[in-house]
Write a protein that holds these residues in place. Structure first.
Motif, PDB file in Angstrom:
ATOM      1  N   ARG A   8     -31.781  36.600 -39.813  1.00  0.00           N
ATOM      2  CA  ARG A   8     -30.640  36.326 -40.683  1.00  0.00           C
ATOM      3  C   ARG A   8     -29.664  35.466 -39.893  1.00  0.00           C
ATOM      4  NH1 ARG A   8     -28.436  42.267 -41.656  1.00  0.00           N
ATOM      5  NH2 ARG A   8     -30.526  42.859 -41.073  1.00  0.00           N
ATOM      6  N   THR A   9     -29.116  34.437 -40.508  1.00  0.00           N
ATOM      7  CA  THR A   9     -28.244  33.523 -39.768  1.00  0.00           C
ATOM      8  C   THR A   9     -27.040  33.107 -40.591  1.00  0.00           C
ATOM      9  OG1 THR A   9     -29.589  31.629 -40.472  1.00  0.00           O
ATOM     10  CG2 THR A   9     -30.089  32.578 -38.314  1.00  0.00           C
ATOM     11  N   SER A  10     -26.006  32.719 -39.856  1.00  0.00           N
ATOM     12  CA  SER A  10     -24.800  32.151 -40.439  1.00  0.00           C
ATOM     13  C   SER A  10     -24.151  31.282 -39.377  1.00  0.00           C
ATOM     14  CB  SER A  10     -23.829  33.262 -40.868  1.00  0.00           C
ATOM     15  OG  SER A  10     -22.541  32.719 -41.141  1.00  0.00           O
ATOM     16  N   ILE A  11     -23.550  30.181 -39.788  1.00  0.00           N
ATOM     17  CA  ILE A  11     -22.869  29.331 -38.812  1.00  0.00           C
ATOM     18  C   ILE A  11     -21.554  29.942 -38.362  1.00  0.00           C
ATOM     19  CG2 ILE A  11     -23.929  27.227 -39.719  1.00  0.00           C
ATOM     20  CD1 ILE A  11     -21.213  26.578 -41.048  1.00  0.00           C
ATOM     21  N   LEU A  25     -26.651  32.798 -35.407  1.00  0.00           N
ATOM     22  CA  LEU A  25     -27.318  31.498 -35.258  1.00  0.00           C
ATOM     23  C   LEU A  25     -27.824  31.303 -33.838  1.00  0.00           C
ATOM     24  CD1 LEU A  25     -27.968  28.963 -36.917  1.00  0.00           C
ATOM     25  CD2 LEU A  25     -25.850  27.964 -36.054  1.00  0.00           C
ATOM     26  N   TYR A  26     -27.006  31.709 -32.850  1.00  0.00           N
ATOM     27  CA  TYR A  26     -27.418  31.597 -31.451  1.00  0.00           C
ATOM     28  C   TYR A  26     -28.570  32.539 -31.135  1.00  0.00           C
ATOM     29  CZ  TYR A  26     -23.484  28.588 -30.274  1.00  0.00           C
ATOM     30  OH  TYR A  26     -22.612  27.528 -30.200  1.00  0.00           O
ATOM     31  N   LYS A  27     -28.535  33.723 -31.723  1.00  0.00           N
ATOM     32  CA  LYS A  27     -29.613  34.682 -31.486  1.00  0.00           C
ATOM     33  C   LYS A  27     -30.943  34.119 -31.967  1.00  0.00           C
ATOM     34  CE  LYS A  27     -31.116  39.412 -32.416  1.00  0.00           C
ATOM     35  NZ  LYS A  27     -30.783  40.717 -33.049  1.00  0.00           N
ATOM     36  N   ALA A  28     -30.954  33.541 -33.155  1.00  0.00           N
ATOM     37  CA  ALA A  28     -32.188  32.992 -33.713  1.00  0.00           C
ATOM     38  C   ALA A  28     -32.721  31.846 -32.869  1.00  0.00           C
ATOM     39  CB  ALA A  28     -31.948  32.531 -35.149  1.00  0.00           C
ATOM     40  N   TRP A  29     -31.859  30.894 -32.534  1.00  0.00           N
ATOM     41  CA  TRP A  29     -32.327  29.726 -31.786  1.00  0.00           C
ATOM     42  C   TRP A  29     -32.686  30.062 -30.342  1.00  0.00           C
ATOM     43  CZ3 TRP A  29     -33.730  24.869 -33.175  1.00  0.00           C
ATOM     44  CH2 TRP A  29     -33.508  24.510 -34.516  1.00  0.00           C
ATOM     45  N   SER A  30     -32.006  31.027 -29.740  1.00  0.00           N
ATOM     46  CA  SER A  30     -32.400  31.480 -28.399  1.00  0.00           C
ATOM     47  C   SER A  30     -33.807  32.064 -28.431  1.00  0.00           C
ATOM     48  CB  SER A  30     -31.415  32.527 -27.866  1.00  0.00           C
ATOM     49  OG  SER A  30     -30.163  31.955 -27.556  1.00  0.00           O
ATOM     50  N   SER A  61     -22.422  33.102 -25.568  1.00  0.00           N
ATOM     51  CA  SER A  61     -22.807  31.705 -25.818  1.00  0.00           C
ATOM     52  C   SER A  61     -21.764  31.015 -26.677  1.00  0.00           C
ATOM     53  CB  SER A  61     -24.168  31.639 -26.514  1.00  0.00           C
ATOM     54  OG  SER A  61     -25.202  32.075 -25.676  1.00  0.00           O
ATOM     55  N   ASN A  62     -21.389  31.673 -27.747  1.00  0.00           N
ATOM     56  CA  ASN A  62     -20.433  31.095 -28.686  1.00  0.00           C
ATOM     57  C   ASN A  62     -19.075  30.883 -28.029  1.00  0.00           C
ATOM     58  OD1 ASN A  62     -19.477  30.151 -31.098  1.00  0.00           O
ATOM     59  ND2 ASN A  62     -19.725  32.051 -32.232  1.00  0.00           N
ATOM     60  N   ILE A  63     -18.575  31.890 -27.313  1.00  0.00           N
ATOM     61  CA  ILE A  63     -17.252  31.815 -26.685  1.00  0.00           C
ATOM     62  C   ILE A  63     -17.208  30.717 -25.616  1.00  0.00           C
ATOM     63  CG2 ILE A  63     -15.641  33.038 -25.178  1.00  0.00           C
ATOM     64  CD1 ILE A  63     -16.519  35.628 -26.665  1.00  0.00           C
ATOM     65  N   ILE A  64     -18.204  30.709 -24.735  1.00  0.00           N
ATOM     66  CA  ILE A  64     -18.184  29.733 -23.641  1.00  0.00           C
ATOM     67  C   ILE A  64     -18.375  28.317 -24.155  1.00  0.00           C
ATOM     68  CG2 ILE A  64     -19.322  28.996 -21.508  1.00  0.00           C
ATOM     69  CD1 ILE A  64     -17.638  31.537 -21.261  1.00  0.00           C
TER      70      ILE A  64
END
Length: 374
Positions: A222-225, A230-235, A293-296
């Protein structure tokens, strides 16, 4: 004059000027030459028009933040060019009246990961005409030698039956041309679903997709921008593509044990996707990697707007100390320590001393080595 003003605007926003392909290159060239040792992985990004493919790609690979995806249009390529990404437009993108980005035909991008790993990303436009062409006249070209198929579904699509039909057509073409390809399904725009309904709706969609995918196997996310999903899926997707990931993890574990760290994370440098980790102590937050990932990544963007570059960071309180630092030419490392008797200088020296060893590990054709405990 209009084109010049556009380039100046992009430079002011730190998007970087557009890098046009050199003249005289053969047809199909992406404007650069890959080394012979590069491990190239073909990745198909597919889904119906408006499902959110281009927005998610721009966030992961082109340093967009979610609110900026509404003004994507053609400027996405200029951000891609500012990273280690080279794109070839056999297509173009337009923004419609409600802010949805529509991708036409196929856009090719080369994304470099960990030195020798290169993702050959094919972002396929989702209009009906193009989708039909993919399964007929372009079938062999699109679906041959595919390592990964990423199919994006808009969770609120009003044409679910057509979405499933196109997905099934993709699977048939994959089974014929690339039977060993890994399949990932992203149920996207989950933020539009009421929070108390998300688990149920995703579970139902996941069961349908897995049933439809047989005899192939698919992994669903499941993803959302707007959050860390989103980072979890692409990682998870990129993790599947790293050739020497087991050796990398073994050495990361040895490194963590040598320096007595609670946890060590390895991030890809441009995207800040987590590509490997090892934990010695149980942590409470299961989504901490994607949140970091998102914060940095957003902090890096803030630095770049001030004409500064992010290199390292130390966060410390009474319970732990976290160190984020450039590790190799393609990665950042994060080391979490809870032992107050270990000074910061010792941890930073240990990170510095391990760099050369992990640089060698990134070369997939390099010698098989192990960081031994002493």
């Amino acid at each position: 004059m209009e084109e010049y003003d556009s380039e100046k605007k992009m430079e002011k926003e730190n998007l970087g000027p557009r890098m046009d392909s050199p003249l005289g290159e053969p047809e199909g060239s992406l404007g650069w030459v890959l080394p012979n040792t590069a491990v190239k992985k073909k990745v198909l990004l597919m889904g119906k028009s408006g499902s959110g493919k281009t927005s998610m790609r721009s966030i992961i690979f082109a340093n967009y933040i979610a609110r900026d995806t509404r003004r994507l249009g053609a400027t996405i390529l200029d951000r891609l060019h500012s990273l280690q990404i080279n794109s070839s437009l056999s297509t173009y993108s337009l923004v419609d009246s409600v802010g949805n980005t529509k991708t036409f035909d196929v856009e090719h991008s080369h994304v470099r990961f960990l030195g020798n790993l290169v993702l050959n990303l094919w972002d396929c436009g989702g209009q009906d005409t193009f989708m039909e062409n993919y399964f007929t006249s372009q079938r062999d070209n699109i679906f041959r030698n595919v390592e990964v198929l990423i199919y994006v579904f808009d969770v609120e699509s009003r044409e679910l039956e057509k979405d499933m039909h196109y997905y099934q057509s993709c699977l048939e073409a994959i089974l014929q041309n690339s039977p060993d390809a890994k399949i990932f399904c992203l149920v996207h725009k989950m933020d539009l679903v009421q929070e108390d309904q998300r688990d149920l709706i995703f579970k139902e969609r996941e069961e349908d997709l897995r049933r439809l995918s047989r005899p192939l196997e698919c992994s669903c996310f499941r993803t959302s921008i707007w959050d860390e999903t989103l980072y979890k899926a692409w990682s998870s997707i990129v993790y599947q593509l790293i050739p020497n990931v087991q050796q990398l993890e073994m050495n990361l574990r040895n490194f963590a044990e040598i320096i007595e760290a609670d946890e060590v994370l390895l991030f890809e440098r441009a995207t800040f996707l987590v590509i490997s980790h090892y934990q010695c102590k149980e942590q409470r937050d299961a989504h901490r990697f994607e949140k970091i990932s998102n914060i940095i990544k957003q902090f890096k963007l803030s630095c770049s707007k001030l004409a500064a570059s992010f290199q390292s960071m130390e966060v410390r309180n009474s319970n732990f100390a976290a160190f984020i630092d450039i590790f190799t030419s393609n990665t950042y490392v994060m080391v979490v320590m809870s032992d107050p008797s270990i000074p910061s200088a010792a941890t930073l020296i240990n990170i510095r001393n391990a760099r050369k060893h992990f640089e060698k590990l990134e070369r997939v054709d390099g010698p098989k080595q192990c960081l031994l405990m002493r």
